[in-house]
Design a protein around this motif. Sequence first.
Motif, short mmCIF file in Angstrom:
data_model
loop_
_atom_site.label_atom_id
_atom_site.label_comp_id
_atom_site.label_asym_id
_atom_site.label_seq_id
_atom_site.Cartn_x
_atom_site.Cartn_y
_atom_site.Cartn_z
N ALA A 10 74.38 13.64 7.12
CA ALA A 10 75.81 13.37 7.33
C ALA A 10 76.54 14.64 7.75
O ALA A 10 77.38 14.62 8.67
CB ALA A 10 76.44 12.78 6.07
N ARG A 11 76.21 15.75 7.10
CA ARG A 11 76.84 17.03 7.45
C ARG A 11 76.49 17.43 8.88
O ARG A 11 77.34 17.89 9.64
CB ARG A 11 76.44 18.13 6.48
N LEU A 12 75.21 17.27 9.27
CA LEU A 12 74.76 17.64 10.62
C LEU A 12 75.53 16.82 11.66
O LEU A 12 76.04 17.37 12.63
CB LEU A 12 73.26 17.40 10.75
N TRP A 13 75.62 15.50 11.43
CA TRP A 13 76.31 14.63 12.39
C TRP A 13 77.79 15.01 12.50
O TRP A 13 78.33 15.07 13.59
CB TRP A 13 76.14 13.16 12.02
N LYS A 14 78.41 15.32 11.36
CA LYS A 14 79.84 15.69 11.36
C LYS A 14 80.04 17.07 11.98
O LYS A 14 80.91 17.25 12.83
CB LYS A 14 80.36 15.68 9.92
N ASP A 15 79.24 18.03 11.55
CA ASP A 15 79.41 19.42 12.01
C ASP A 15 79.21 19.57 13.52
O ASP A 15 79.85 20.41 14.15
CB ASP A 15 78.46 20.36 11.28
N PHE A 16 78.32 18.77 14.10
CA PHE A 16 77.99 18.93 15.52
C PHE A 16 78.40 17.73 16.37
O PHE A 16 78.01 17.62 17.52
CB PHE A 16 76.49 19.24 15.68
N VAL A 17 79.19 16.82 15.77
CA VAL A 17 79.72 15.64 16.46
C VAL A 17 78.61 14.96 17.27
O VAL A 17 78.72 14.77 18.48
CB VAL A 17 80.92 16.01 17.36
N LEU A 18 77.53 14.63 16.57
CA LEU A 18 76.38 14.03 17.24
C LEU A 18 76.63 12.57 17.59
O LEU A 18 77.30 11.85 16.85
CB LEU A 18 75.13 14.17 16.37
N PRO A 19 76.08 12.13 18.71
CA PRO A 19 76.27 10.74 19.15
C PRO A 19 75.33 9.80 18.42
O PRO A 19 74.37 10.22 17.76
CB PRO A 19 75.90 10.81 20.63
N GLU A 20 75.60 8.50 18.56
CA GLU A 20 74.63 7.52 18.09
C GLU A 20 73.36 7.72 18.89
O GLU A 20 73.41 8.10 20.06
CB GLU A 20 75.15 6.10 18.33
N CYS A 21 72.24 7.46 18.26
CA CYS A 21 70.97 7.63 18.97
C CYS A 21 69.92 6.71 18.33
O CYS A 21 70.04 6.34 17.17
CB CYS A 21 70.52 9.08 18.96
N PRO A 22 68.90 6.37 19.10
CA PRO A 22 67.85 5.54 18.53
C PRO A 22 67.03 6.33 17.52
O PRO A 22 66.99 7.56 17.57
CB PRO A 22 67.00 5.18 19.76
N PHE A 23 66.41 5.59 16.59
CA PHE A 23 65.60 6.29 15.59
C PHE A 23 64.45 5.42 15.12
O PHE A 23 64.44 4.21 15.30
CB PHE A 23 66.46 6.75 14.40
#
Length: 185
Positions: free
Chosen positions: A71-84
């Motif tokens: 959650a921190r990584l996604w917030k800190d770097f404004v990451l997009p939705e992506c497949p997983f």
Amino acid sequence: LDAHAEAGHELIPIDGKVPVERGWTKAEPMNLDKARARMRAGKNVGVRLRAADLVIDVDPRHFEDGDDPVARLWKDFVLPECPFVRTGGGGSHFYLRKPDDVEVVDRLAAYPGIEFKSKGRQVVAAGSVHPSTGLVYALDDDALAMSLSEASEATTALLDAIRKPTIEASGDEPGAIDPETLAEW
């Protein structure tokens, strides 16, 4: 495996989570029929990552109590939705794209349990079985989920943070490093 093939992923034989072939980084990848036959025989298949591939490999067993580094990584770097892919070990492989010329570091200390993987590395393909847990690596099963071929571009902020530093030698003679360069390194 179809989703990996549609995304253009290079499939390689793996034993558990380890490549079978010695020169796996340069060996001819398996075609889809051979990869399917390997899985039908109860063996695993890996995805050899290309220069444009970036996989964020999440292993929650290494998280600190009360922390959610994803959650921190996604917030800190404004990451997009992506497949997983949900891993057989309880983690995830998030698939993104990046420029071919950007080499990445394996980890950022602030995000324990998260690895960044690209060319020269491999991950276990969906449909394979985790060697310790016996659980299957599975694509996101949400009906609205992105396919692996729709992997988003990593943000510039993330790429700047994980870009492998380039080291240039200074000095006129081999092995000569001035004190300023040594301190910078």
